[in-house]
Structure formats: structure tokens, C-alpha cells
Design an enzyme around this catalytic site. Structure first.
Site, PDB file in Angstrom:
ATOM      1  N   GLN A 106      28.969  14.562  82.771  1.00  0.00           N
ATOM      2  CA  GLN A 106      27.831  13.916  83.423  1.00  0.00           C
ATOM      3  C   GLN A 106      26.624  14.850  83.316  1.00  0.00           C
ATOM      4  OE1 GLN A 106      26.901  13.762  87.803  1.00  0.00           O
ATOM      5  NE2 GLN A 106      27.634  11.655  87.588  1.00  0.00           N
ATOM      6  N   TYR A 176      18.323  11.223  91.891  1.00  0.00           N
ATOM      7  CA  TYR A 176      17.926  12.271  90.950  1.00  0.00           C
ATOM      8  C   TYR A 176      16.916  11.708  89.936  1.00  0.00           C
ATOM      9  CZ  TYR A 176      21.679  14.957  93.104  1.00  0.00           C
ATOM     10  OH  TYR A 176      22.468  15.610  94.010  1.00  0.00           O
ATOM     11  N   ARG A 224      25.484   6.023  85.273  1.00  0.00           N
ATOM     12  CA  ARG A 224      25.779   5.837  86.698  1.00  0.00           C
ATOM     13  C   ARG A 224      24.487   5.518  87.445  1.00  0.00           C
ATOM     14  NH1 ARG A 224      28.962   9.802  91.086  1.00  0.00           N
ATOM     15  NH2 ARG A 224      30.414   8.146  91.631  1.00  0.00           N
ATOM     16  N   ARG A 322      36.952  12.824  96.438  1.00  0.00           N
ATOM     17  CA  ARG A 322      37.480  13.850  97.336  1.00  0.00           C
ATOM     18  C   ARG A 322      39.011  13.848  97.379  1.00  0.00           C
ATOM     19  NH1 ARG A 322      33.889  12.094 102.350  1.00  0.00           N
ATOM     20  NH2 ARG A 322      34.251  10.113 101.296  1.00  0.00           N
ATOM     21  N   CYS A 345      43.417  13.469 101.597  1.00  0.00           N
ATOM     22  CA  CYS A 345      42.056  13.772 102.042  1.00  0.00           C
ATOM     23  C   CYS A 345      41.781  12.978 103.311  1.00  0.00           C
ATOM     24  CB  CYS A 345      41.066  13.380 100.952  1.00  0.00           C
ATOM     25  SG  CYS A 345      39.339  13.376 101.479  1.00  0.00           S
ATOM     26  N   CYS A 348      36.848  14.859 105.873  1.00  0.00           N
ATOM     27  CA  CYS A 348      36.169  15.729 106.833  1.00  0.00           C
ATOM     28  C   CYS A 348      34.797  16.159 106.313  1.00  0.00           C
ATOM     29  CB  CYS A 348      37.021  16.950 107.138  1.00  0.00           C
ATOM     30  SG  CYS A 348      37.234  18.083 105.736  1.00  0.00           S
TER      31      CYS A 348
END
Length: 626
Positions: A106, A176, A224, A322, A345, A348
Site C-alpha cells: 500500500q 490522506y 482503497r 487487528r 483481539c 482495546c
């Protein structure tokens, strides 16, 4: 049942242009800050990504690789801006291929969503509008400047191709630089790069065409975008559909759909208790209008959620973000029917918050980015280690020590496994913490750790490690002589509160969640917070979700409270008021729930996730050094 039979769609091949994947398990691009200081690939980011390839993920999409030094979003961001990066990128691609996976890089530029302190250069953007969070004015790109950065993306993509990558993903999401051009929220230009969508897409489409001209057809090209930005004038689903249609016409191979910009980041970085697969319906709305393979996100961690999304044709590829931090072996475990061994996961968000360390860390997987340290070479001097207390840090120490060949026994109550995080699992919406405790206990048992319940005086051992609990405040110093309980005492035993009315005073996460727990038990609760925001030491997402729960349960909240303790009616609960003593400070407060006669080393347990994660890493390092 083997995973292939239970989850047939997840184990069905899929193509992304020239790439064919044997399954649908794909690692989402997740920033880690694991690169070398110059942005080159070092051992940490290399080993982290290769471990996911070995774990059965068919495709690894790297974190964002910078196309120009002015676009660094992290001090140790991967970079692809010049040829000095080629050796490290080539090593990474070769290793991922050897592990059995494909790799897509990416590429990105932060635009206005970074800081000069990070880049050492002026910020650039389509328009001179500062990011509402970073609040630093960017320089508006001239036409020549825009074309220069188009070429930066094209050149970076070519470097990935030369390095052996299977494809490139253009990061046009999350606010971005590409997203800044796409969105009316951040693009107020009046030239050929601003105004109608045709102009706002020009930057991205010029990059797409340039890559297609410069790289061969066997190099996959993905994009993306955020299908919903959740800001005024931002991209919403109807416009996202049109963007995807035009990208499809331009010849890209796949589209990846996410949400949000920095200003709406909590929508992206979902937390414990948020729905799994939350953004899959959004992806479905876009997918209906394109023939492109669609990749989607939304707190996807369980095979059941991903399989259902595939069955419903919401996405073609569910991205595991995650969840892949927490357990790199997730696909292999599912394939072999060992879902019960997965380290879950719990969202958190310590990995994303980075307030404890600059690089990604994980309380349930301290090996992330440190995989070589956790290869578990057997110790030449096996010892009998007794660990008194089963908090997350001590469970981690037990797993590591046993994996290295020590004989380890954990002593705790039969109902207290998980330590302080067992308290947190009782708070409404945070029940997932119990899943993590179960996973950590199972991991320790598979390493050979024995558990003895309701006995706290170990015998026949060489070393004794015992748990002590970090309490960042002393209640008796804050109550003006009035009887009170601490928020920790309430979280451990909420039934200790007499009467129906409770006043809590504190600014920390534990106090905020103690208020929620008491309200769920039918108490009339008022939370008086000395600061402007509740749960000051917690992730902002928890603050937001807790306030929503307060409204449902009728909790009254007073912020910036400067009144006296005497003003509080009913039972009194005290949390953190003012700056807390750091865990390593001499004045730090400790309680010792278990007091064996002998203790060779204390292992800390804590409530707040940043402090908890620090204790886990310290416990793992203790076991690695023993």
C-alpha cells in the site's frame, strides 16, 4: 470439524486481476511504526509480516509505504520514495512468497494529516485547510506540485514491482492525500483538480493511468477509499459508488472499502463491544454497482462473521486487521479445526493508540514485531516456577516460561482467572475481555502450565513470582475522613455498595466504568469528574461509548467538578483525582491480593489498558530472561 467444511466460502479461491489467492484470509494494511528510522524494511516489520504469511493468510497487504518524505505519518513509516529502499522491500517480498503468500504494497502520502515535526518538511494538501486534529496549515499544491506528487506515486509503485511485489494498493482512504483530492471536505480548489467529481478524481486517475503505463499487466492495481467519511461535505456512499465505477472503467483490479478521516477516526478504530462486521452492509451497497472484487473491513475477527459476509455477497474479501495482530496463526487454526486455540483481539485499541510505546504493541500478543524473541529456545537450566495470581501479565509470563522449558504452576482462585481484567469483563459491553482471558489461560495450558486453585502458598519450587495490583490513588487521602470505597473495590465487588444512591468522583477509566457497572445493577449514579472529559486515561472510543450507555441507564455526569466531598450524597466512591502516580514511581500504590511467604519477583496487574500492556511486556521479558 475442519475449517474447509465449516467455512467453505473462506477457503474458496479468489482472483484480484492477475493474482489468484487460495483462500479469502487477507491481512489488512495496518500501520505499525516497525520500519527502520530511514523508512527501510528492518527485522521488526519483516518478521511481523512474514509471520502472518506463515500463519495461513493468502495475501499480506503492507502498511502504508510513503511515496515522499513530506508524507510521513509516523517517524518509522515504511518508505518507497527512492531506490535505497529496494533491498529491504525485495527481502520482504521474497520472504512472504517463501512463506506461501502474495504481497501487495500500500502506498500513501499523509497530505495535511501529519506534522512538520514528523516529516521535517512543510505539509502539502490540495487546499490550505488544516486537519482539525493536527491543526497545522498545509501549503496548497501548485499545478506543477500536483503533477510532481502524481509521479511520486507512480515511481513508488514501480519500485514495488522491481522488488517482486505482486501488486500495489493506492491509499485513497482515511483523509490522506489522495482522499483529500477526492473529497469536497478537504478540496476547495477551483482549477482542474477541484470542484466536480471529474476534477477531484483527476489526481487519482492520473496515478492509475501512470502505473498502468509503467508496470506490466501481471502487477495488480488496487485502490482503497473511505465509502463514508462522516464529516460535513465528505464522501458518502452515493459518491463512493460513482468513484468506484470510474475506477473500474480506468482498469483497476480491486477496490478496498473503509470509512472515516482523522476527524471521524473513532468510526474506524472501533472498540470492545462494537458490532463485529459493522461496515459490511456499507460495502455491500457499493459492491452491487461494480464487478470489481471488493475488500471490506469492520472489526472482522471471527470466521463466522467473515463467512456470513461472503455468503451474503457483501464483500469478496473480508480483511482481518487487528485480529491478525493478536494471532498470526488465525487462518491455520481455523483450517485445522482449532478455533478454540485462537488468541482473540478484544479491540482495546492499544495497537492504534500507541500512547504506551511508539510502535504497535498488543496486550494479548507481546510477540508482535518481536517474533524472533518468541521462537522459544529451550533453557539449559529448567526451573520450577510458581506464579501466585492469574492476571494477564502473569498468564503471559507463565506461557513464555513454560514454552522455554520451565516447569510452571499458577496458583489462583477458581473464579479469579484474569485478575483485574476479570473485573473489566463484568462491565456492560466489555464482556469480550472474558474471551481474551479464556484464550490466555488456554495458551498457557497448551504450553504445559498447571493451574492449582484456592491455594496460595507454593511448595517445591525454585522461583516464586507473585501478582500485585497497581492502584493509582489512595482513597483515604481524598475523602476528608468520610467513609468511601475505591472504584477498584467497586469493580471487584459491586455488591459492597449500600443503598440505592451512589456518587463517584474521578477522572479515570476505572471510575467511569465503575459508574456504568453500578448503574447496570440498578443504582442511581452520579459521576463527578474533575476534568473536562471522563475516562481521561482511556481510548476516546471508550469515552464515547460509555457516555451513550450512561444515557440509557440514567447516569448523571458532571464534568470539571470542583466541589467538596461533602456535597456528594449517598454512598461515596473515589477514583483518580488529579495526576496519578506512575506505576514505576516510588509513591505508586499497590495491593497484594496474594501474600505468599516468599516472593522472588513481583508481576504487576493493572486496569487501564496502556499500563496493563506495559506490565504484560515486562512479564514476558522477565520470562524470556529466566
Amino acid at each position: 470439524m475442519q475449517g474447509h467444511a465449516q467455512f467453505p466460502n473462506l477457503f474458496t479461491p479468489v482472483t484480484l486481476g492477475p493474482i489468484t489467492l487460495p483462500n479469502r484470509f487477507v491481512v489488512a494494511p495496518m500501520t505499525t511504526n516497525f520500519a527502520n528510522p530511514d523508512g527501510s524494511v528492518g527485522d521488526a516489520v519483516h518478521d511481523y509480516l512474514v509471520a502472518r504469511a506463515r500463519g495461513g493468510f493468502a495475501l499480506v497487504i503492507t502498511e502504508n509505504i510513503g511515496v515522499h518524505p513530506s508524507g510521513r505519518v509516523m517517524p518509522r513509516m515504511l518508505m518507497g520514495h527512492d531506490d535505497s529502499m529496494l533491498p529491504g522491500l525485495s527481502r520482504l517480498a521474497t520472504s512472504i512468497h517463501a512463506a506461501g503468500a502474495k504481497v501487495v504494497g500500500q502506498i500513501s502520502h499523509a497530505g495535511r494529516q501529519t506534522k512538520t515535526a514528523t516529516t521535517g518538511l512543510p505539509l502539502v494538501a490540495p487546499s490550505p485547510i488544516p486537519c482539525p486534529l493536527n491543526r497545522e496549515m498545509p501549503v496548497e499544491l501548485t499545478l506543477d506540485g500536483v503533477r510532481q506528487f502524481e509521479q511520486c506515486y507512480i515511481d513508488a509503485a514501480c519500485r514495488l514491482y522491481k522488488s517482486g511485489f505482486d501488486g500495489v494498493e493506492l491509499h485513497g482512504a482515511h483523509g490522506y492525500l489522495i482522499a483529500e483530492f477526492l473529497s469536497n471536505y478537504s478540496n476547495k480548489r477551483t482549477d482542474i483538480y477541484g470542484g466536480p467529481l471529474e476534477n477531484r478524481m483527476r489526481f487519482l486517475l492520473n496515478i492509475v493511468r501512470g502505473i498502468r503505463e509503467a508496470c506490466p499487466a501481471d502487477f495488480a492495481l488496487c485502490v482503497r477509499i473511505s465509502a463514508q467519511e462522516f464529516v460535513p461535505d465528505g464522501i458518502a456512499i452515493p459518491e463512493a459508488i460513482e468513484i468506484v465505477k470510474r475506477l473500474e472503467a480506468a482498469g483497476i483490479d480491486a477496490i478496498s472499502l473503509s470509512v472515516g478521516v482523522y476527524e471521524s477516526f473513532n468510526r474506524l478504530s472501533m472498540i470492545t463491544g462494537d458490532p463485529e462486521g459493522q461496515w459490511l452492509d456499507m460495502a455491500d451497497q457499493v459492491r452491487r454497482h461494480t464487478q470489481l472484487p471488493v475488500m471490506g473491513v469492520g472489526r472482522i475477527k471471527r470466521a463466522e462473521v467473515a463467512e456470513q459476509a461472503l455468503q451474503r455477497h457483501q464483500v469478496d474479501i473480508p480483511l482481518f486487521g487487528r485480529a491478525s495482530f493478536a494471532d498470526p496463526e488465525l487462518p491455520n487454526k481455523i483450517a485445522s479445526g482449532r478455533s478454540g486455540d485462537i488468541i482473540w483481539c478484544n479491540s482495546c485499541n492499544i495497537c492504534l493508540g500507541r500512547s504506551a510505546r511508539p510502535e504497535t504493541i498488543c496486550p494479548v500478543n507481546p510477540a508482535v514485531g518481536r517474533e524472533a524473541m518468541f521462537e522459544f529456545h529451550q533453557t539449559p537450566e529448567p526451573r520450577r516456577i510458581a506464579i501466585v495470581g492469574a492476571g494477564w501479565a502473569s498468564l503471559t509470563a507463565a506461557w513464555v516460561a513454560a514454552s522455554r522449558g520451565h516447569s510452571v504452576t499458577v496458583y489462583d482462585t477458581s473464579t479469579g482467572l484474569g485478575g483485574i481484567q476479570d473485573w473489566r469483563a463484568r462491565v456492560p459491553g466489555l464482556e469480550e475481555f472474558a474471551d481474551s482471558t479464556t484464550a490466555l489461560v488456554g495458551r498457557a495450558k497448551r504450553a504445559g502450565v498447571r493451574f492449582i486453585h484456592d491455594t496460595f502458598e507454593p511448595a517445591d519450587c525454585d522461583l516464586v513470582w507473585a501478582v500485585r495490583r497497581y492502584t493509582p490513588f489512595a482513597v483515604n487521602a481524598l475523602t476528608d475522613g468520610r467513609d468511601a470505597l475505591s472504584s477498584y473495590e467497586v469493580l471487584e465487588t459491586p455488591g459492597r455498595i449500600p443503598g440505592d444512591e451512589v456518587a463517584l468522583i474521578g477522572q479515570d477509566l476505572a471510575t467511569a466504568e465503575a459508574a456504568l457497572l453500578l448503574a447496570s445493577h440498578g443504582k442511581r449514579v452520579i459521576l463527578r469528574c474533575p476534568t473536562r472529559f471522563i475516562a481521561l486515561d482511556g481510548h476516546p472510543g471508550y469515552r464515547e461509548s460509555t457516555l451513550k450507555a450512561y444515557k440509557q441507564l440514567g447516569v448523571t455526569v458532571e464534568t470539571s467538578f470542583k466541589g467538596a466531598i461533602a456535597q456528594c450524597k449517598g454512598a461515596l466512591v473515589i477514583g483518580e483525582i488529579g495526576p496519578a502516580a506512575a506505576i514505576d514511581a516510588p509513591e505508586a500504590q499497590w495491593s497484594t491480593p496474594f501474600s505468599p511467604t516468599r516472593v522472588d519477583h513481583w508481576i504487576a496487574d493493572a486496569y487501564e489498558p496502556n499500563v496493563l500492556t506495559r506490565t504484560i511486556y515486562e512479564a514476558a521479558d522477565l520470562a524470556l530472561a529466566t
